[in-house]
Design an enzyme around this catalytic site. Structure first.
Site, PDB file in Angstrom:
ATOM      1  N   LYS A 155       0.871  -1.188   0.000  1.00 39.41           N
ATOM      2  CA  LYS A 155       0.000   0.000   0.000  1.00 39.41           C
ATOM      3  C   LYS A 155       0.904   1.234   0.000  1.00 39.41           C
ATOM      4  O   LYS A 155       1.161   1.843   1.044  1.00 39.41           O
ATOM      5  CB  LYS A 155      -0.919  -0.056   1.227  1.00 39.41           C
ATOM      6  CG  LYS A 155      -2.190   0.751   1.077  1.00 39.41           C
ATOM      7  CD  LYS A 155      -3.175   0.403   2.182  1.00 39.41           C
ATOM      8  CE  LYS A 155      -4.254   1.454   2.337  1.00 39.41           C
ATOM      9  NZ  LYS A 155      -5.062   1.717   1.150  1.00 39.41           N
TER      10      LYS A 155
HETATM   11  N1  PMP Z   1      -7.585  -1.963  -3.020  1.00 33.06           N
HETATM   12  C1  PMP Z   1      -7.048  -0.743  -2.860  1.00 33.06           C
HETATM   13  C2  PMP Z   1      -6.265  -0.144  -3.972  1.00 33.06           C
HETATM   14  C3  PMP Z   1      -7.229  -0.057  -1.650  1.00 33.06           C
HETATM   15  O1  PMP Z   1      -6.698   1.161  -1.481  1.00 33.06           O
HETATM   16  C4  PMP Z   1      -7.990  -0.652  -0.615  1.00 33.06           C
HETATM   17  C5  PMP Z   1      -8.217   0.076   0.674  1.00 33.06           C
HETATM   18  N2  PMP Z   1      -7.178  -0.132   1.581  1.00 33.06           N
HETATM   19  C6  PMP Z   1      -8.514  -1.933  -0.831  1.00 33.06           C
HETATM   20  C7  PMP Z   1      -8.293  -2.553  -2.043  1.00 33.06           C
HETATM   21  C8  PMP Z   1      -9.268  -2.642   0.230  1.00 33.06           C
HETATM   22  O2  PMP Z   1      -8.387  -3.114   1.214  1.00 33.06           O
HETATM   23  P1  PMP Z   1      -8.835  -3.285   2.724  1.00 33.06           P
HETATM   24  O3  PMP Z   1     -10.044  -4.152   2.702  1.00 33.06           O
HETATM   25  O4  PMP Z   1      -7.691  -3.957   3.368  1.00 33.06           O
HETATM   26  O5  PMP Z   1      -9.119  -1.946   3.261  1.00 33.06           O
END
Ligand code: PMP
Length: 308
Positions: A155
């Protein structure tokens, strides 16, 4: 507006949590972050952080990909988060943003030989998209970043230019969200959320090799669907036109929670209304995240003392 932040190793007034215009991460996007939600449970007068451990484990993995040290363990990051949110005293749904970043003030693109900063802030937060029960979605003209260019499973702050390009194009074109394709033209994910569809009663989601962020909500849904609805999820690559003929489709993520997709590129998904599977998953998800389901209580970390 928050009153505090964790910055430079301490909880400080938010006004003191500032970086220089020379900061490496500000110039080059060399940081990684997380987004964690905390849900207010009115009956218990308690705020629950949802799957905080998994978020900090992912942050450690993102940091590894970026040649970044993590000054705190997963447990310590959790303790700092609880302390910060408790100090804010929030009695409403909250979003927590931890950031690990290259903090040096110098010119020079690289990842090695730099110092790492770590910060957290927390803000009150409600809905991420307006139409959680009926999102209208386009296929973005932008492609998802590729693992061999910018790894999507980390991320990474700078990587979010890809998300921002897709989101802005979608919204300025009158849609709620974008679906973004991989370089090979398969569905990757939304601008900042993972994607699922239902076809012939089966839950289907792109695999982790489709340049997705390995979402914690995605994993939560796979577990809840299996345990509570008796539905297995198939992880496989998805063609664009499959969504046109899917019975149901939805986005999921910490921010978006679970949002039904009712229209893709001017075509209704199913009968164009929120479907039964999405509806049931949403109900389940919202009770789980607020700490109302004993079986999943271990995913919820209480912020305030005196909790059950
Ligand atoms: N994909 C992206 C590109 C994101 O930014 C997020 C948000 N964090 C998600 C998927 C979903 O991930 P999560 O369920 O861990 O928040």
């Amino acid at each position: 507006m928050p009153k505090y932040a964790f910055f430079g190793g301490h909880i400080v007034p938010i006004e003191q949590a500032k970086v220089s215009i020379m900061t490496h991460a500000f110039n080059y996007g060399t940081g990684c972050f997380e987004g964690i939600r905390a849900y207010w449970n009115e009956a218990e007068e308690q705020l629950y952080l949802f799957r905080m451990k998994e978020h900090y484990e992912r942050m450690h993995r993102s940091a590894r990909i970026l040649h970044m040290g993590t000054p705190y363990s997963v447990e310590e990051m959790g303790e700092i988060t609880v302390e910060l949110v408790r100090k804010e005293g929030y009695r409403q749904d909250t979003y927590i943003r931890p950031l690990a970043y290259k903090a040096d003030e110098l010119v020079g693109v690289r990842l090695h030989d730099l110092h790492d900063g770590f910060a957290i802030f927390a803000v009150p937060f409600g809905r991420y998209i307006e139409n959680e029960e009926g999102a209208r979605v386009c296929i973005s003209s932008w492609r998802r970043i590729d693992d061999n260019a910018v790894p999507a499973r980390a991320k990474i702050t700078g990587a979010y230019i890809n998300s921002a390009l897709a989101k802005t194009e979608a919204v300025l074109s009158g849609f709620d969200e974008a679906l973004v394709l991989t370089q090979t033209g398969h569905i990757s994910e939304g601008s900042a959320e993972n994607f699922f569809m239902v076809r012939e009663g089966l839950l289907i989601t792109p695999p982790v090799t489709s340049n997705i962020l390995e979402g914690i909500t995605r994993a939560t849904i796979m577990e809840l669907a299996c345990e509570e609805l008796g539905m297995e999820t198939v992880e496989r690559s998805i063609d664009r036109s499959e969504i046109y003929i899917a019975e149901e489709a939805f986005f999921c993520g910490t921010g978006v929670q679970i949002a039904a997709i009712v229209e893709v590129e001017h075509r209704p998904v199913g009968d164009g209304r929120i479907g039964q599977v999405v509806k049931r998953l949403r109900e389940l998800y919202f009770s789980v995240v607020r700490g109302d389901v004993a079986r999943y209580r271990h995913w919820c970390t209480p912020v305030y003392a005196g909790s059950r």
